[in-house]
Scaffold this motif. Structure first.
Motif: not given
Length: 342
Positions: A85-104
């Motif tokens: 479940r994804i709660q859509f709010t005005p401050d939600l960003m695209p990466a919060d839905i699809t995921g993101t690349e992070i440096l590890q």
């Protein structure tokens, strides 16, 4: 309920009779399981199930408190699908839905790794989707159409089956944004949930203010759902009915040759080819659920409202005249010259 004994027009459909029987035998069980938590709304449940076994996404529209979220969660449990479940709010960003690349840091070496977002599930509930700006809503476009997410040029496939069931509040409510037309068109149905009759609402109050109800039991698996998709597409349909679905969609487009006066007067934007595709695909699924091995005229007409209501944009003149999109669709269906004897 049994499948008619007349031979089907495709070898695929004949070979999948066991799957068809499984679906037919499971329909009553699905309704019984959902009846543990959902009161009434028979037409709504039928439309969502049709979308699910057809492989389509579903937009569910209704005021707050009408069990839209509960319905989606319950269906995911019945079909035993991985649910997010994804709660859509005005401050939600695209990466919060699809995921993101992070440096590890791995063994002294720094690498970019993709961290999957909540979109990576079998059934994704986009809750109150129209409470986030269009930029974030657009994050679902590729996922809904291609069943994949692209990050830094790398494609990441989504699990199958994959569905987006989005809920939205009526656009007239505060804090809502209109969904882009391109995104609306990716939803197979726009299912409208209305207020319950008094007796049903009393039953809801009694049930929800009493003890805990029985848990929902899973009836199918993801593999079952994928087989349902195949057998739905194998259901034969007469060319005359396909042409009828195409005529309905084409008749909704204003300023075209032969377009009716009421369409030119009230409609700003009409339905595209995907509308006719979804009419036929949904009609095939409905025919199966009704125990028929062929599509009828009633199947198409019964699904015209959920298929078209989010694909037809009315203009200001229609609003001034008090015309709703449902009335336009009823006129389109009546004027589309249905085939006889079907």
């Amino acid at each position: 309920m049994s499948i008619p004994t007349a031979p089907a027009s495709t070898d695929k459909f004949s070979a999948d009779r066991d799957t068809v029987q499984q679906l037919l035998a499971g329909r009553a069980k699905i309704e019984a399981q959902l009846g543990k938590v959902i009161v009434g709304q028979k037409e709504v449940i039928e439309q969502v199930i049709i979308a699910l076994i057809s492989g389509g996404h579903c937009l569910i529209t209704g005021a707050p408190g009408l069990a839209k979220t509960l319905l989606v969660k319950s269906i995911a449990q019945v079909f035993h699908l991985q649910f997010q479940r994804i709660q859509f709010t005005p401050d939600l960003m695209p990466a919060d839905i699809t995921g993101t690349e992070i440096l590890q840091d791995q063994g002294g070496q720094r690498t970019m790794n993709f961290v999957k977002g909540p979109i990576f599930a079998n059934m994704v509930l986009a809750d109150e989707i129209n409470r986030t700006p269009p930029k974030t809503q657009a994050a679902l476009l590729e996922a809904m159409q291609e069943h994949q997410v692209t990050a830094l040029g790398v494609r990441h496939g989504l699990p199958e089956p994959f569905f987006v069931l989005a809920t939205q509040n009526p656009i007239e409510m505060e804090g809502t944004y209109s969904l882009p037309e391109a995104q609306l068109d990716r939803f197979m149905f726009n299912v409208v949930i209305d207020y319950l009759p008094e007796d049903d609402e009393v039953a809801v109050i009694v049930r929800t203010t009493g003890g805990k109800g029985d848990p929902i039991e899973p009836l199918f698996t993801g593999e079952d759902v994928l087989r349902f998709h195949d057998v739905v597409r194998a259901v034969p349909v007469a060319e005359e009915l396909v042409r009828y679905a195409v005529r309905i969609a084409a008749a909704s487009r204003p300023q075209q040759q032969g377009t009716a006066d009421f369409v030119n007067e009230w409609v700003s934007w009409g339905a595209g080819t995907r509308a006719a595709q979804n009419l036929i695909l949904g009609a095939k699924a409905r025919a199966l659920l009704e125990g028929r091995a062929h599509v009828t005229l009633d199947d198409i007409q019964a699904l015209a409202q959920p298929v078209l209501r989010h694909r037809i944009l009315l203009n200001y003149r229609a609003e001034a005249d008090g015309i709703r999109v449902g009335e336009v669709i009823r006129r389109l269906v009546a004027a589309a010259n249905p085939p006889t004897g079907k």
